[in-house]
Design an enzyme around this catalytic site. Structure first.
Site, short mmCIF file in Angstrom:
data_model
loop_
_atom_site.label_atom_id
_atom_site.label_comp_id
_atom_site.label_asym_id
_atom_site.label_seq_id
_atom_site.Cartn_x
_atom_site.Cartn_y
_atom_site.Cartn_z
N ALA A 107 0.96 -1.09 0.22
CA ALA A 107 0.10 0.08 0.08
C ALA A 107 0.80 1.03 0.10
O ALA A 107 1.27 1.67 0.92
CB ALA A 107 -1.18 -0.01 1.35
N VAL A 160 -0.85 -2.36 -4.49
CA VAL A 160 -0.44 -3.36 -5.48
C VAL A 160 -0.87 -4.54 -4.57
O VAL A 160 -0.54 -4.81 -3.59
CB VAL A 160 0.95 -3.37 -5.91
CG1 VAL A 160 1.20 -4.62 -6.74
CG2 VAL A 160 1.20 -2.25 -6.67
N ASP A 203 8.28 0.45 2.54
CA ASP A 203 8.49 -0.05 1.04
C ASP A 203 10.09 0.21 0.87
O ASP A 203 10.64 -0.69 0.19
CB ASP A 203 7.89 0.89 -0.06
CG ASP A 203 8.03 2.21 0.44
OD1 ASP A 203 8.65 2.82 1.45
OD2 ASP A 203 7.86 3.47 -0.45
#
Length: 256
Positions: A7, A13, A108
């Site tokens: 996210a 995704v 990420d």
């Protein structure tokens, strides 16, 4: 099968993995208000189109930099996939964070380093072309040594167009020629955005390499990496699914 959810600030995704192999992937615009029920309707249809069923999913892992989106993704896992989602980074990261504020490390960015180090030994620079363009520096042990955050290319273009009333919106694409002298407004904007971004990438990578003082491999990820690859030699490898691969590794670690 594992449902890995990344996210981000722009998109969420979803990837369906069997082991480390990505069998399918989908993306949807990030909206923290989107409910678990909305995700489920959308995702169930896409699973069906790819020949899968919700019952095929036996595990869910979530990595997010949007805290407000997390709750509904957790509800999605528990209500529709009958499993509790593993939250990447909730118990800390399996890498050393040699920075002043390790608690502020984005999921990420950590996942990219974990996946890159797993696939590519040695010192690394990991460049992710997302909402922001981030440069991560990891040493040969996989420790995070710091990085750079720059505005993403879409963000830069949006700011330029919104602040200058007479400038048109142009597509983000490589210019038709390698000339850096534009003869009209649109071409001049293409040159400024595209070649300006390449100059930034090459310049920052050169400075980071000089500071490290050892051989360094440059890994690029994110949807726009291939756009720049055709006009620069700065990337050694492009890994389009680095964040998802990092989520798969974190799942393995959680269940080892």
């Amino acid at each position: 099968m594992l449902l890995a959810i990344d996210a981000g600030n722009t998109n969420v995704v979803f990837a369906l993995l069997e082991g480390r192999e990505i069998r399918a992937r989908w993306r949807i615009a990030t909206d923290p208000r989107r409910t678990a029920d909305e995700y489920a309707v959308w995702l169930s249809q896409l699973l069906s189109l790819e020949g899968f069923d919700r019952g095929d999913v036996t595990g869910v892992i979530v990595g997010t930099v949007v805290p407000r989106a997390l709750h509904n993704l957790q509800v999605l896992a528990s209500k529709y996939f009958k499993t509790e989602a593993v939250i990447a980074g909730a118990g800390g990261w399996p890498i050393r964070l040699d920075v002043e504020e390790p608690q502020s490390m984005g999921a990420d960015r950590a996942l990219n380093i974990i996946a890159a180090h797993d696939k590519h030994p040695g010192d690394l620079i990991v460049i992710d072309f997302g909402t922001a363009t981030t440069f991560e520096v990891a040493d040969y042990d996989g420790a995070y040594k710091g990085g750079i955050i720059a505005p993403g290319i879409n963000l830069s273009l949006d700011a330029l167009v919104s602040a200058a009333a007479k400038l048109p919106r142009v597509a983000i694409e490589a210019p038709a020629t390698t000339s850096v002298i534009g003869l009209n407004t649109a071409d001049q904007m293409h040159i400024g955005i595209y070649w300006g971004y390449i100059a930034m990438i090459e310049g920052l990578v050169a400075r980071v390499k000089s500071q490290i003082g050892r051989p360094v491999k440059v890994i690029a990820t994110g949807g726009l990496a291939v756009l720049f690859e055709q006009h620069t030699q700065v990337f050694d490898v492009i890994e389009p699914d680095l964040t998802i691969q990092g989520l798969a590794l974190m799942w393995e670690r959680a269940h080892s």
